[in-house]
Design a protein around this motif. Structure first.
Motif: not given
Length: 312
Positions: A44-54, A102-104, A169-170
């Motif tokens: 899930l490369n696009t997803f993981t790249r979009s997140l900042v580690a927090v 999609t409903l989160v 998650l969204a």
């Protein structure tokens, strides 16, 4: 529309009359799904790249690189999203062939629903969890997160770090289906929904749904939706309140105050329902008016009507 001047909240009484004294339909036993393929890895490369580690509860959030382990099941998918420290954020995902949105879904209580590797659930009485098949039947994909290592989320959902995880998650939901994404929270989960909407970037979310929102501090958790930065929410909002809800932290008369705390939402609607069937004597239990016991189909239908007006 000027985003800084939201439309006045609209309270709908007609829906309340429609569900007043509704008859109970036999509750279908929640199915326990079985795995048909386990251990499958999907990048899930696009997803993981979009997140900042927090940081979430002392744990790094979903890592910027890595893979998600998916267990495919009959109709549902269990996905483990990597956190970067060897642990995972587990979610339950189910979708029709072509989701209209999609409903989160963010459950209440401690947030622990106990998603097993094969999709079986330890706790499935929550309104959003037990109605998930109804939403899918109406054309919606649903994504329900579990807690990490069975952590108790009470008192922690309003933290910006958790809000960023919800926004992540969204983003994952958007990767699964090119359709609008809504955050839907119930009870304590409304705090997480507001926090996620406050942290979401422009264009990520189509709207926010709050059902029986926590507006007063309680004994086990002192946080409310007012602590989750509602001033930063900039998407349409639906507030659902049951007149018969006797839970001490979700009084229905607080719905207008919740709406007033969202000054930058482009539109706000208050949907009032009324039903008091119960399978539990506890006022804040999922199987009580607080969790729409006995009027689930009508409440789902009312929310769907609002979703459809906002692209869902």
């Amino acid at each position: 529309m000027d985003r800084s001047r939201p439309a006045a909240p609209e309270e709908t009484d007609g829906f309340a009359r429609n569900v007043q004294g509704g008859t109970r339909r036999p509750r279908e036993a929640c199915k326990t799904v079985r795995s048909v393929s386990s251990g499958r890895v999907a990048m899930l490369n696009t997803f993981t790249r979009s997140l900042v580690a927090v940081s979430l509860l002392g744990t790094p959030a979903i890592a910027q690189t890595g893979s998600a382990r998916q267990t495919l099941v009959a109709g549902e998918r269990v996905v483990d999203l990597p956190l970067g420290d060897g642990r995972n954020q587990r979610v339950l995902y189910e979708a029709p062939p072509h989701p209209r949105a999609t409903l989160v879904m963010l459950p209440g209580g401690s947030g622990d629903i106990g998603v097993g590797r094969e999709g079986d659930l330890r706790h499935q009485e929550n309104f959003l969890v037990r109605t998930r098949a109804d939403w899918v039947a109406r054309g919606y994909a649903v994504l329900i997160p579990d807690t990490i290592d069975r952590a108790n989320l009470r008192g922690r959902r309003s933290a910006p770090a958790y809000g960023r995880l919800v926004a992540g998650l969204a983003a994952f939901a958007r990767e699964q289906a090119p359709s609008p994404v809504f955050l839907v929270g119930t009870s304590q989960g409304t705090i997480a929904a507001v926090s996620g909407a406050a942290q979401a970037g422009p264009g990520l979310l189509a709207g926010l749904v709050l059902t029986e929102a926590v507006s007063l501090p309680g004994r086990r958790s002192t946080e409310t939706v007012f602590d989750a930065d509602p001033q930063s929410v900039r998407v349409p909002v639906l507030v659902v309140a049951n007149r018969k809800d006797a839970c001490d932290v979700t009084p229905p008369e607080m719905a207008p105050r919740i709406a007033a705390a969202l000054p930058h939402a482009p539109s706000i609607r208050i949907l009032t329902v009324s039903g008091e069937m119960r399978s539990s004597a506890r006022d804040c239990d999922s199987l009580s008016p607080h969790g729409y016991d006995g009027i689930e189909p009508a409440v789902v239908g009312g929310i769907v009507g609002w979703l459809q007006m906002h692209g869902g």
